[in-house]
Design a protein around this motif. Structure first.
Motif, PDB file in Angstrom:
ATOM      1  N   GLN A  58       0.817  -1.212   0.000  1.00  0.00           N
ATOM      2  CA  GLN A  58       0.000   0.000   0.000  1.00  0.00           C
ATOM      3  C   GLN A  58       0.858   1.272   0.000  1.00  0.00           C
ATOM      4  N   GLY A  59       2.020   1.187  -0.648  1.00  0.00           N
ATOM      5  CA  GLY A  59       2.895   2.354  -0.741  1.00  0.00           C
ATOM      6  C   GLY A  59       2.305   3.451  -1.610  1.00  0.00           C
ATOM      7  N   ILE A  60       1.548   3.069  -2.650  1.00  0.00           N
ATOM      8  CA  ILE A  60       0.941   4.059  -3.536  1.00  0.00           C
ATOM      9  C   ILE A  60      -0.088   4.877  -2.778  1.00  0.00           C
ATOM     10  N   ALA A  61      -0.919   4.213  -1.990  1.00  0.00           N
ATOM     11  CA  ALA A  61      -1.943   4.917  -1.215  1.00  0.00           C
ATOM     12  C   ALA A  61      -1.304   5.940  -0.283  1.00  0.00           C
ATOM     13  N   GLN A  62      -0.203   5.572   0.340  1.00  0.00           N
ATOM     14  CA  GLN A  62       0.474   6.495   1.259  1.00  0.00           C
ATOM     15  C   GLN A  62       1.023   7.709   0.518  1.00  0.00           C
ATOM     16  N   LEU A  63       1.635   7.495  -0.634  1.00  0.00           N
ATOM     17  CA  LEU A  63       2.207   8.606  -1.387  1.00  0.00           C
ATOM     18  C   LEU A  63       1.139   9.597  -1.840  1.00  0.00           C
ATOM     19  N   PHE A  64      -0.007   9.076  -2.260  1.00  0.00           N
ATOM     20  CA  PHE A  64      -1.068   9.938  -2.760  1.00  0.00           C
ATOM     21  C   PHE A  64      -2.062  10.340  -1.666  1.00  0.00           C
ATOM     22  N   GLU A  65      -1.680  10.029  -0.412  1.00  0.00           N
ATOM     23  CA  GLU A  65      -2.485  10.423   0.746  1.00  0.00           C
ATOM     24  C   GLU A  65      -3.917   9.911   0.629  1.00  0.00           C
ATOM     25  N   GLN A  66      -4.016   8.615   0.301  1.00  0.00           N
ATOM     26  CA  GLN A  66      -5.300   7.946   0.150  1.00  0.00           C
ATOM     27  C   GLN A  66      -5.432   6.833   1.188  1.00  0.00           C
ATOM     28  N   GLU A  67      -6.674   6.383   1.399  1.00  0.00           N
ATOM     29  CA  GLU A  67      -6.881   5.189   2.204  1.00  0.00           C
ATOM     30  C   GLU A  67      -6.369   3.971   1.434  1.00  0.00           C
ATOM     31  N   ALA A  68      -6.257   2.844   2.144  1.00  0.00           N
ATOM     32  CA  ALA A  68      -5.752   1.621   1.494  1.00  0.00           C
ATOM     33  C   ALA A  68      -6.564   1.317   0.238  1.00  0.00           C
ATOM     34  N   LEU A  69      -5.848   0.994  -0.838  1.00  0.00           N
ATOM     35  CA  LEU A  69      -6.511   0.753  -2.120  1.00  0.00           C
ATOM     36  C   LEU A  69      -7.183  -0.615  -2.143  1.00  0.00           C
ATOM     37  N   PRO A  70      -8.407  -0.697  -2.623  1.00  0.00           N
ATOM     38  CA  PRO A  70      -9.064  -1.997  -2.781  1.00  0.00           C
ATOM     39  C   PRO A  70      -8.617  -2.644  -4.085  1.00  0.00           C
TER      40      PRO A  70
END
Length: 341
Positions: A58-70
């Protein structure tokens, strides 16, 4: 003319025609950040990109300041000029259910297998199967078209496994195609390898200007070439500015205390009353400057080793405060300026 000047004068980016950008690198080099910045850069001017994560961090979600991606393709950012970035965190178990439904029309039976734990068992006991599912999902996104026959995404960027296992990860479908001589599994594996070995794919390697990451980049390059996989460019990440020029480096190497003391005096630390204070500063300043000069020499050596690969090279600056969303857009702009996106 520099690469930046060429790009600003309207020349095509370096990877025109590439639709699948696989981004790998030694752990700790910031490959996820580089992949995210590349996806943003490629989405500029009204284009659509899909950023895929395959390691479940879930590194992408953290970078884009999003919740965990489904496990679904979701819009996560707008790019300059009206483009869009979508993201997908691939779940191997759910990808296997997709596969079973696509080729064997299992439907409810597939869901029943999941409840029984068979899906988890299959993806755990056979790591190669897991890699087949991950690469297959990415290649499906590359090939997918809408009803009018237009590609859904202009580019797909995969945040791939580290350099140490990237060749086996990408090449696993060759092994599968050899084991399954016919049928849907054989056909799917061959279709995936046609994409991965085509000019539509480029495997980019992220590194730091340090000995171990550069050596792993060289090794990864060699393995990819030997496997017949298309190597892209090298992204040198976290580049620190060179504070000293060549003459200053030579002065530091000569240990010029007199020159440093003179410079301190010129900065207002001279005079009889402040001479002792200036003198106390000379030793720690020379020590720091010597460390900086040594780092510059080592970085020059690593750059020379990377240059021997003969690959396009791009640099991303070190963001002192860490990479937030604003920093990510800044890095995406840098890749566009250098012609990578």
């Amino acid at each position: 003319m520099s690469r930046i000047e060429e790009d600003r004068n309207g020349h095509a980016p370096d990877w025109e025609g590439v639709r699948l950008h696989v981004v790998s690198g030694k752990g700790g080099t910031g490959k996820t950040t580089a992949a995210a910045a590349l996806a943003l850069g490629l989405a500029a001017e009204g284009r659509r990109t899909l950023l895929i994560e395959v390691e479940g961090r879930q590194g992408i979600a953290q970078l884009f300041e999003q919740e965990a991606l489904p496990y679904e393709e979701r819009r996560i950012a707008a790019a300059p000029g009206g483009g869009e970035v979508f993201a997908l965190a691939i779940d191997p178990e759910l990808a296997l259910l997709d596969y079973l439904e696509m080729f064997y029309k299992l439907g409810r039976a597939g869901k029943a297998l999941k409840k029984l734990g068979a899906i988890d068992f299959a993806t755990t006991i056979a790591p190669g199967l897991r890699d087949v599912l991950l690469t297959g999902k990415a290649c499906e996104a590359v090939r997918r078209k809408d009803k009018s026959g237009r590609r859904i995404y202009d580019a797909v960027v995969m945040d791939a496994p580290p350099t140490g296992r990237i060749t086996r990860f990408l090449n696993v479908n060759t092994e599968v195609a050899g084991l399954a001589r016919f049928g849907p599994i054989h056909n799917q594996a061959q279709a995936v390898m046609r994409v991965l070995r085509s000019p539509e794919t480029a495997v980019h390697l992220v590194t730091l200007l340090e000995e171990m990451p550069v050596q792993e980049t060289v090794d990864g390059f060699t393995e990819l070439r030997a496997a017949g996989l298309p190597v892209g460019g090298v992204v040198v990440n976290m580049v620190r500015p060179g504070i000293l020029d060549d003459s200053a480096v030579r002065a530091v190497e000569n240990g010029s205390r007199q020159a440093v003391a003179k410079a301190l005096s010129g900065a207002g630390l001279g005079g009889a009353s402040r001479g002792a204070a200036a003198e106390r500063l000379v030793t720690p300043l020379l020590e720091q400057a010597r460390e900086h000069a040594e780092r510059l020499v080592l970085e020059r050596q690593e750059r020379a080793e990377l240059a021997e690969l003969g690959l396009p090279t791009y640099e991303l600056e070190l963001l002192g405060e860490g990479v937030d969303l604003g920093g990510l857009y800044r890095l995406a702009g840098a890749l566009r300026d250098q012609g990578m996106a």
